[in-house]
Design an enzyme around this catalytic site. Structure first.
Site, PDB file in Angstrom:
ATOM      1  N   ASN A  13       0.258 -22.164  48.870  1.00 20.15           N
ATOM      2  CA  ASN A  13       1.390 -21.456  50.587  1.00 20.15           C
ATOM      3  C   ASN A  13       2.093 -22.018  50.134  1.00 20.15           C
ATOM      4  O   ASN A  13       2.773 -22.678  50.101  1.00 20.15           O
ATOM      5  CB  ASN A  13       0.740 -22.548  51.658  1.00 20.15           C
ATOM      6  CG  ASN A  13       1.308 -21.991  52.932  1.00 20.15           C
ATOM      7  OD1 ASN A  13       1.679 -20.838  52.779  1.00 20.15           O
ATOM      8  ND2 ASN A  13       1.639 -23.092  53.853  1.00 20.15           N
ATOM      9  N   TRP A  14       2.901 -20.829  49.385  1.00 18.76           N
ATOM     10  CA  TRP A  14       4.432 -20.368  49.196  1.00 18.76           C
ATOM     11  C   TRP A  14       5.593 -20.313  50.268  1.00 18.76           C
ATOM     12  O   TRP A  14       7.054 -21.035  50.180  1.00 18.76           O
ATOM     13  CB  TRP A  14       4.528 -19.161  48.653  1.00 18.76           C
ATOM     14  CG  TRP A  14       3.854 -19.181  47.585  1.00 18.76           C
ATOM     15  CD1 TRP A  14       2.825 -19.328  46.408  1.00 18.76           C
ATOM     16  CD2 TRP A  14       3.651 -17.196  46.425  1.00 18.76           C
ATOM     17  NE1 TRP A  14       2.344 -18.982  45.500  1.00 18.76           N
ATOM     18  CE2 TRP A  14       3.103 -18.150  45.417  1.00 18.76           C
ATOM     19  CE3 TRP A  14       4.886 -16.382  46.965  1.00 18.76           C
ATOM     20  CZ2 TRP A  14       2.546 -16.894  44.269  1.00 18.76           C
ATOM     21  CZ3 TRP A  14       3.976 -15.552  45.774  1.00 18.76           C
ATOM     22  CH2 TRP A  14       2.909 -15.882  44.675  1.00 18.76           C
ATOM     23  N   LYS A  15       4.781 -20.287  51.661  1.00 14.56           N
ATOM     24  CA  LYS A  15       5.548 -20.588  52.726  1.00 14.56           C
ATOM     25  C   LYS A  15       6.854 -18.951  53.071  1.00 14.56           C
ATOM     26  O   LYS A  15       6.198 -17.970  52.855  1.00 14.56           O
ATOM     27  CB  LYS A  15       5.579 -21.766  52.796  1.00 14.56           C
ATOM     28  CG  LYS A  15       4.783 -22.835  53.013  1.00 14.56           C
ATOM     29  CD  LYS A  15       5.466 -24.559  53.674  1.00 14.56           C
ATOM     30  CE  LYS A  15       4.349 -25.445  53.400  1.00 14.56           C
ATOM     31  NZ  LYS A  15       5.049 -27.217  54.134  1.00 14.56           N
ATOM     32  N   HIS A 105      -1.354 -23.622  60.940  1.00 12.29           N
ATOM     33  CA  HIS A 105      -0.374 -24.870  60.237  1.00 12.29           C
ATOM     34  C   HIS A 105       0.389 -25.198  61.636  1.00 12.29           C
ATOM     35  O   HIS A 105       0.447 -25.080  62.204  1.00 12.29           O
ATOM     36  CB  HIS A 105       0.408 -23.516  58.842  1.00 12.29           C
ATOM     37  CG  HIS A 105       1.058 -24.636  57.773  1.00 12.29           C
ATOM     38  ND1 HIS A 105       2.572 -25.543  58.207  1.00 12.29           N
ATOM     39  CD2 HIS A 105       0.646 -25.373  57.084  1.00 12.29           C
ATOM     40  CE1 HIS A 105       2.073 -26.033  57.248  1.00 12.29           C
ATOM     41  NE2 HIS A 105       1.550 -25.734  56.407  1.00 12.29           N
ATOM     42  N   GLU A 107       3.018 -25.849  60.883  1.00 14.05           N
ATOM     43  CA  GLU A 107       4.521 -25.524  60.591  1.00 14.05           C
ATOM     44  C   GLU A 107       4.543 -24.505  62.601  1.00 14.05           C
ATOM     45  O   GLU A 107       5.232 -24.536  62.759  1.00 14.05           O
ATOM     46  CB  GLU A 107       5.320 -24.565  59.543  1.00 14.05           C
ATOM     47  CG  GLU A 107       5.450 -26.347  58.712  1.00 14.05           C
ATOM     48  CD  GLU A 107       5.612 -25.453  57.765  1.00 14.05           C
ATOM     49  OE1 GLU A 107       5.639 -26.586  56.454  1.00 14.05           O
ATOM     50  OE2 GLU A 107       5.119 -24.181  56.915  1.00 14.05           O
ATOM     51  N   GLU A 175      -4.359 -31.619  57.309  1.00 12.39           N
ATOM     52  CA  GLU A 175      -2.691 -32.065  56.772  1.00 12.39           C
ATOM     53  C   GLU A 175      -2.400 -32.862  57.387  1.00 12.39           C
ATOM     54  O   GLU A 175      -2.128 -32.263  58.999  1.00 12.39           O
ATOM     55  CB  GLU A 175      -2.460 -30.032  56.601  1.00 12.39           C
ATOM     56  CG  GLU A 175      -3.032 -29.093  54.725  1.00 12.39           C
ATOM     57  CD  GLU A 175      -1.893 -28.269  54.693  1.00 12.39           C
ATOM     58  OE1 GLU A 175      -1.461 -27.984  54.284  1.00 12.39           O
ATOM     59  OE2 GLU A 175      -1.810 -27.608  56.266  1.00 12.39           O
ATOM     60  N   GLY A 181       5.459 -32.501  52.592  1.00  9.81           N
ATOM     61  CA  GLY A 181       6.692 -32.608  52.729  1.00  9.81           C
ATOM     62  C   GLY A 181       7.647 -33.762  52.754  1.00  9.81           C
ATOM     63  O   GLY A 181       8.946 -34.505  51.914  1.00  9.81           O
ATOM     64  N   SER A 221       1.918 -33.205  50.361  1.00  8.66           N
ATOM     65  CA  SER A 221       2.303 -34.071  49.413  1.00  8.66           C
ATOM     66  C   SER A 221       1.230 -34.014  48.081  1.00  8.66           C
ATOM     67  O   SER A 221       1.411 -35.189  47.534  1.00  8.66           O
ATOM     68  CB  SER A 221       2.402 -35.252  49.627  1.00  8.66           C
ATOM     69  OG  SER A 221       3.439 -34.842  50.818  1.00  8.66           O
ATOM     70  N   GLY A 242       1.489 -26.685  48.896  1.00  7.37           N
ATOM     71  CA  GLY A 242       2.942 -26.306  49.688  1.00  7.37           C
ATOM     72  C   GLY A 242       3.734 -26.210  48.457  1.00  7.37           C
ATOM     73  O   GLY A 242       3.587 -25.510  47.714  1.00  7.37           O
ATOM     74  N   GLY A 243       4.879 -27.115  48.683  1.00 11.27           N
ATOM     75  CA  GLY A 243       5.991 -27.488  47.843  1.00 11.27           C
ATOM     76  C   GLY A 243       5.428 -27.347  46.293  1.00 11.27           C
ATOM     77  O   GLY A 243       5.984 -26.520  45.575  1.00 11.27           O
TER      78      GLY A 243
END
Length: 263
Positions: A13-15, A105, A107, A175, A181, A221, A242-243
């Site tokens: 997921n590049w966000k 999600h 967010e 999640e 994060g 994470s 994610g990141g």
């Protein structure tokens, strides 16, 4: 439940990262990295979820170069068309040959106040256009303290699946919000406990065969150093990353967890 072999799914997921030119360079480098590692054997499905503005470019590249990554979107509208400025229809995503779409999600739930009912409506919008919803569920630190790890995600998933036909194809992503994060992932044992309860929800809603076939991902994470521990658990079938999905070598190492850790 029937015995089914579930192909692991590693989803990036590049966000809100990477413009369409950066996306081309990233996809090409990821493909070369995995190809050089001789990973194109179908043992793990790789999916990328770029921003909306990148989707056409990435789809064209995947098709032209025959790159075996699945394409997904990060969200969709509950509406198929109309006067809904800024929203993106499942019709459009299907035309771009997206296979997956992330729904619910944390967010979106937090920053856009998406309720469980809105998430459920988006699941149905995805299914109308033969998109596979990746349904995200998870608890905050406050939820964890008040209710334990599984109560909130179980309730979220029950609402999302309510009334769906037996056998509907979905993906579930657990999640824990407190882990996203933070650098502090859940333990594999914590993830397994919640994922097993989520699979039971799928069985109740969609039937035992669907539950046996449904892939349940862990997210929060995730990195190359911890993915193997999660993948050893019987009810964890992959990861929503994610990141770390923005780092080619790190994401490739996550995809190749079977080789570099010997799982």
């Amino acid at each position: 439940m029937a015995a089914v072999t579930r192909t692991p799914l590693i989803a990036g997921n590049w966000k809100m990262n990477l413009d369409h030119l950066q996306a081309v360079a990233f996809i090409q480098k990821l493909h070369w990295t995995l190809r050089d590692a001789k990973h194109e054997n179908g043992s793990v499905e790789v999916a990328v979820f770029p921003p909306f503005t990148d989707l056409r470019t990435v789809q064209t590249l995947l098709d032209a170069d025959k790159i075996p990554f699945a394409l997904g979107a990060q969200d969709l509208s509950v509406h198929d068309s109309g006067a809904y400025t800024g929203e993106v229809s499942g019709v459009f995503l299907a035309k771009l040959r997206c296979r997956y779409v992330i729904i619910g999600h944390s967010e979106r739930r937090e920053y856009h106040a998406e309720s469980d009912d809105v998430v459920a409506a988006k699941v149905r919008a995805a299914l109308r256009h033969e998109l596979v919803p990746v349904i995200c569920v998870g608890e905050t630190a406050e939820d964890l303290e008040a209710h334990g790890a599984s109560a909130v995600p179980v309730a979220q998933l029950k609402t999302a699946l309510d009334g769906l036909p037996a056998g509907t194809e979905i993906v579930v992503a657990y999640e824990p919000v407190w882990a996203i994060g933070s650098g502090q992932a859940a333990t594999p044992e914590q993830a397994q406990d919640v994922c097993a309860k989520l699979r039971a929800v799928v069985a109740d809603a969609l039937g035992a065969d669907a539950a046996a076939a449904t892939r349940i991902l862990y997210g929060g994470s995730v990195k190359a150093a911890n993915i193997a521990g999660f993948m050893r658990e019987p009810d964890v079938d992959g990861a929503l990353v994610g990141g770390a999905s923005l780092l080619v070598d790190e994401f490739a190492a996550i995809v190749r967890y079977q080789k570099h850790v010997g799982v």
